[in-house]
Each structure stands twice: as structure tokens, then as C-alpha cells.
Enzyme design. Structure first.
Site, PDB file in Angstrom:
ATOM      1  N   ASP A 206      -1.601 -16.458  -2.817  1.00 37.81           N
ATOM      2  CA  ASP A 206      -1.995 -15.672  -4.000  1.00 37.81           C
ATOM      3  C   ASP A 206      -0.953 -14.794  -4.705  1.00 37.81           C
ATOM      4  OD1 ASP A 206      -2.127 -13.973  -1.773  1.00 37.81           O
ATOM      5  OD2 ASP A 206      -4.222 -13.423  -2.012  1.00 37.81           O
TER       6      ASP A 206
ATOM      7  N   GLU B 253     -10.849  -8.567  -6.460  1.00 38.62           N
ATOM      8  CA  GLU B 253     -10.245  -9.585  -7.343  1.00 38.62           C
ATOM      9  C   GLU B 253     -11.107  -9.995  -8.546  1.00 38.62           C
ATOM     10  OE1 GLU B 253     -10.349  -9.827  -3.980  1.00 38.62           O
ATOM     11  OE2 GLU B 253      -8.244  -9.400  -3.552  1.00 38.62           O
TER      12      GLU B 253
ATOM     13  N   ARG C 198       0.825  -1.218   0.000  1.00 36.35           N
ATOM     14  CA  ARG C 198       0.000   0.000   0.000  1.00 36.35           C
ATOM     15  C   ARG C 198       0.858   1.267   0.000  1.00 36.35           C
ATOM     16  NH1 ARG C 198      -5.600  -1.814   2.931  1.00 36.35           N
ATOM     17  NH2 ARG C 198      -5.068  -3.980   3.141  1.00 36.35           N
TER      18      ARG C 198
HETATM   19  C1  DMJ Z   1      -5.467  -6.115  -1.149  1.00 37.58           C
HETATM   20  O1  DMJ Z   1      -4.783  -5.510  -0.123  1.00 37.58           O
HETATM   21  C2  DMJ Z   1      -4.531  -6.779  -2.131  1.00 37.58           C
HETATM   22  O2  DMJ Z   1      -5.188  -7.046  -3.314  1.00 37.58           O
HETATM   23  C3  DMJ Z   1      -3.946  -8.072  -1.589  1.00 37.58           C
HETATM   24  O3  DMJ Z   1      -3.171  -8.729  -2.562  1.00 37.58           O
HETATM   25  C4  DMJ Z   1      -5.058  -8.984  -1.138  1.00 37.58           C
HETATM   26  N1  DMJ Z   1      -6.002  -8.352  -0.268  1.00 37.58           N
HETATM   27  C5  DMJ Z   1      -6.508  -7.035  -0.583  1.00 37.58           C
HETATM   28  C6  DMJ Z   1      -7.773  -6.991  -1.410  1.00 37.58           C
HETATM   29  O4  DMJ Z   1      -8.642  -8.016  -1.281  1.00 37.58           O
END
Ligand code: DMJ
Length: 463
Positions: free
Chosen positions: A218, A352, A89
Site C-alpha cells: 500500500d 482508509e 507515527r
Molecule cells: C496506519 O498506521 C497507517 O495508515 C498505515 O499506512 C496502515 N495502517 C494503519 C491504519 O489502518
């Protein structure tokens, strides 16, 4: 005027009015939330919004955000932060703001922050621990992670940002840190070619054989293909690891339901758990952007697989009353692509599924992806918009919404940005020139020629 832009303005205006300088807006109680993920750093929604505001041409709002970063972003905090969250972030957001605008202030801030993250790598293996005190540099593992382990999706989601920190600072140390992680992952024995989610930063061995393309795993896979693309396709090692991982995923995790839906199951020591998390739905887009560089005979196959996964994730939305998808959906216990447990029924404004629509639209121009994106806009408006912002909901299967009172910063950074890009022309942040980090912050492809400068100046609506 694009609807997602109006949604962004509404979310931003309410954040500004009720939660300015805090990390997130609580839209029902009309106050700010700070939380404990960012080690005392503030303004997560501001940092996550800079690039979205900028590309949308929301100039006044962008200028307010920029001024806050200039005058009020205090990096001298002394709290316990998630290395992963601060990286995706704050580092990602500041890097993207710098590359889009050329403002030196962002560069100075991000380099100052980058330095504070380096002590996290002081472990016997160089695999960072999950939590770092931004003041003292002391780091430790999450209490919930088994046997003091580090998480694949956390230490495997640093590469893009750290390579850019080296680019900007001229200091190779950042790239060295992430290349060391990759070296270890390359060397270590992988069960069936799969990468488990937990690794000991002390011994460098896997701690548990749990594999997931959703939470905990992921974005590690995402960063392999994106490292290759961001290197202007010169990082052959990342490419090899990505296609190797894809082969193992296809052999062990990809499943077809009796009703014909393709999904990614989870793997626990050889036993499949027929569940797919909302988080795993990014993989439609990932497999899509990786299709072109796969072996020639597999390219169409990858595109088809990407479309099938995206279709399944869309089904998880259409099969709910609200037309928003649950946190996790299952393919056993009688149903398909629906949550069976009460605790999996919530939707917290995650991006997503929409992210995959955006990539699949760019790759195929099949109008269904815009239609699906529009369905999501309507559902967000109907069920998540409250008087003072957008909120997550506790149960996607009921029409009487129970709101969770949280406007996540990734809603501003990812969900609304991907929606906006889905309805924009392809030359806004073209995929040939930009790679999105896992929080949707665009980072330029690194070209070893003067073309780099052109790419970073190009294609932003504020010019
Ligand atoms: C976000 O902070 C990012 O996409 C991360 O990879 C996974 N979680 C959240 C959104 O769901």
C-alpha cells in the site's frame, strides 16, 4: 461545533484518564496497552494526537500533550521496534507538530530519534530490515517475512519523513538513504512492471511474486506520488515511477465485478486473488490526488477511477449490518464487496475509506462524500463508542457488538482527523501546501523559496 471534534475530545479524555503515557487505551478494561511495535517508546497516542488536537483548536488538551513530550518522552529505549511504525507515527507525528507550531522542542526530539533509525540501513544493499533495536542499532527481518526479506510497504514508506529530517538537520544522510532505496527499485526487473511485496535486503532481489495495493504494498505507492507533490513537483523520478506503477496496476490488478464495482485484486505470480483489503481503500484518495499530474488524456480517467474505487469501498460499508466495513472483502464465492471469511469480518477503527472520502470531497465537492462521511460518524457512534472511549469491533455483520477493547492510535491521528477535515473548509491544511504522511501527519511541501515559511505558518486553527 463539529461532531468529529467531540469524538476526538472523548477519545482523548479517556486515554488521558485511563492510559496516560501508554501507547493505546483499552477502553473496556480502562487501562493502557504498550505492545511491542515501538521498541519501548511510549505515548504513541499522544504523539499521534498532537497535530489533530492542534488543528481542532483543543488547546488545553494539546498543551497537556506537548508537556508530556517535553518532560516524559524518553527516546533512550532499548527495545525492538518496527522501523516503519516508529517512522510513520513518531517521526511523522513530531515533524508535523514542529511544522504546525514552530516549537523547537519537537525538532530536537525528532532529530534525536531520526539518528537512532539510521543503523537499520546497514545491510548489503542499504534496504533496511523491518525491526531495529533502538538502543544497540542491531536490525533484523520479521520472523514471518519469507526468507529474511524486507517488506515493500515498510522500506518504501520512509521517503517523506526522511527528506524532512535532512531538511531540518541540514544533514543529507537521510535523503541519501531513501534515494538509495529508490535507485535499487528503479533498477531491478519488475514482473509485468509490478512491484512485489518482499525483497531481500541482502541480494536486492524479489523473494516472492505477491503484489498488493493493500497490506504489505500500500503506502509504497502512496509515497511515490506524495514524494512528487511534496517536492513542489520537482521530483520527476518519483512521478515517473508512480505513473509507471499505475499503468501496471491498471493492466494487471484493476477489475470490474459482474455487479459493476471496480476493485483492486491481489496478484500472486500471475494468478488473481479477487480480494480487496480495507487497507487498499486508501487508493481512491491516492489516485485522486495523482489525477491532475497524469498525462492530459488520462486525467479524467484517473478521477473516474478514484471515484469508482471510493464507491466500491463505500459499498463494503453499506453492505454490512453496522455500516462499517470489514478488514477484507471479496468478489468471488457469490458475493460482492463483502467478507466471506469469518476472520475478515472485523473493523479496528481504520481510516482508509474515510481518507478517500476526504480527498474526493476536496477534489470534487460532490456532497455524497460528506454524506458518506456522516454515515461513518453515525456507525462509529452506534457500534464503536463504549463508556470509556472508542473500540474496534469483531464482526461488522452483526448488530450485537463484540468489542476488541482497543482504541488504536491511528483512530486519533487519522480517522478523526480525516473526518474533521472532511467537514472543514478547504483552506484548513490546503492540499497545495501540505502532504499527509501515511499516518495522516501533515508535512509541508518543500519550496525552494521563502514561500515555504508562509505555508508552514498558515491555515491552522490555533492562530
Ligand atoms: C496506519 O498506521 C497507517 O495508515 C498505515 O499506512 C496502515 N495502517 C494503519 C491504519 O489502518
Amino acid at each position: 461545533m463539529q461532531w468529529p471534534l467531540l469524538m476526538m475530545k472523548f477519545s482523548w479524555d479517556n486515554y488521558k484518564r485511563y492510559a496516560w503515557g501508554k501507547n493505546e487505551l483499552r477502553p473496556l478494561t480502562r487501562n493502557g496497552h504498550i505492545g511491542n511495535m515501538f521498541g519501548g517508546l511510549r505515548g504513541a497516542s499522544i504523539i499521534d494526537s498532537l497535530d489533530t488536537l492542534y488543528i481542532m483548536g483543543l488547546t488545553e488538551e494539546y498543551n497537556d500533550a506537548k508537556e508530556w513530550v517535553q518532560t516524559s518522552l524518553d527516546l533512550n529505549s532499548n527495545g525492538e521496534a518496527s522501523l516503519f511504525e516508529v517512522n510513520i507515527r513518531y517521526v511523522g507525528g513530531l515533524l508535523a507538530a514542529y511544522y504546525l507550531t514552530g516549537e523547537e522542542m519537537y525538532k530536537n526530539k525528532v532529530l534525536e530519534l531520526g539518528e537512532k533509525l539510521l543503523p537499520a540501513f546497514n545491510t548489503p544493499t542499504g534496504i533496511p530490515r523491518g525491526v531495529i533495536n533502538l538502543g544497540s542499532g542491531t536490525s533484523w527481518s520479521w520472523g514471518w517475512a519469507s526468507a529474511g526479506s524486507s517488506i515493500l510497504a515498510e522500506f518504501g514508506t520512509l521517503h517523506l519523513e526522511f527528506v524532512h529530517l535532512s531538511e531540518l538537520s541540514g544533514n543529507p544522510v537521510y535523503t541519501e538513504k531513501v534515494m538509495n532505496i529508490r535507485k535499487l527499485l528503479n533498477k531491478i526487473e519488475k514482473p509485468h512492471g509490478l512491484y512485489p511485496n518482499f525483497l531481500s535486503p541482502v541480494s536486492g532481489n524479489w523473494v516472492q511474486h505477491h503484489v498488493s495495493i493493500g497490506g504489505l504494498g500500500d503506502s509504497f505507492y502512496e509515497y511515490l506520488i506524495k514524494s512528487y507533490l511534496m517536492s513542489d513537483k520537482t521530483d520527476g523520478e518519483a512521478k515517473k515511477m508512480y505513473y509507471g506503477a499505475m499503468e501496471a496496476i491498471e493492466a494487471n490488478l484493476v477489475q470490474k465485478s459482474p455487479g459493476g464495482l471496480t476493485y483492486m485484486a491481489e496478484w500472486r505470480g500471475g494468478i488473481l486473488d479477487h480480494k480487496m483489503g480495507h487497507l487498499a481503500c486508501f487508493s481512491g484518495g491516492m489516485i485522486g490526488i495523482g489525477a491532475d499530474d497524469g498525462a492530459p488524456e488520462k486525467r479524467q480517467h484517473f478521477l473516474d477511477l478514484a471515484a469508482e474505487i471510493t464507491h466500491t469501498c463505500h459499498e463494503s460499508y453499506t453492505r454490512s449490518a453496522t455500516k462499517l466495513g470489514p478488514e477484507a472483502f471479496r468478489f468471488d464465492g457469490g458475493g460482492e464487496a463483502t467478507a466471506t471469511r469469518l476472520s475478515d469480518r472485523y473493523y479496528i477503527l481504520r481510516p482508509e475509506v474515510i481518507e478517500s472520502y476526504m480527498y474526493m470531497w476536496r477534489l470534487t465537492h460532490d456532497p455524497k462524500y460528506r454524506e458518506w462521511g456522516w454515515e461513518a460518524v453515525e456507525a462509529l457512534e452506534q457500534h464503536c463508542r463504549v463508556e470509556s472511549g472508542f473500540s474496534g469491533i469483531r464482526d461488522v455483520y452483526t448488530m450485537t457488538a463484540s468489542h476488541d477493547n482497543m482504541q488504536q492510535s491511528f483512530f486519533l491521528s487519522e480517522t478523526l482527523k480525516y473526518l474533521y477535515l472532511l467537514f472543514s473548509d478547504d483552506d484548513l491544511l490546503p492540499l497545495e501546501d501540505w502532504v499527509f504522511n501515511t499516518e495522516a501527519h501533515p508535512l509541508p511541501v518543500i519550496r525552494r523559496s521563502c514561500a515555504q515559511d508562509e505555508a508552514t505558518q498558515d491555515k491552522t486553527s490555533s492562530e
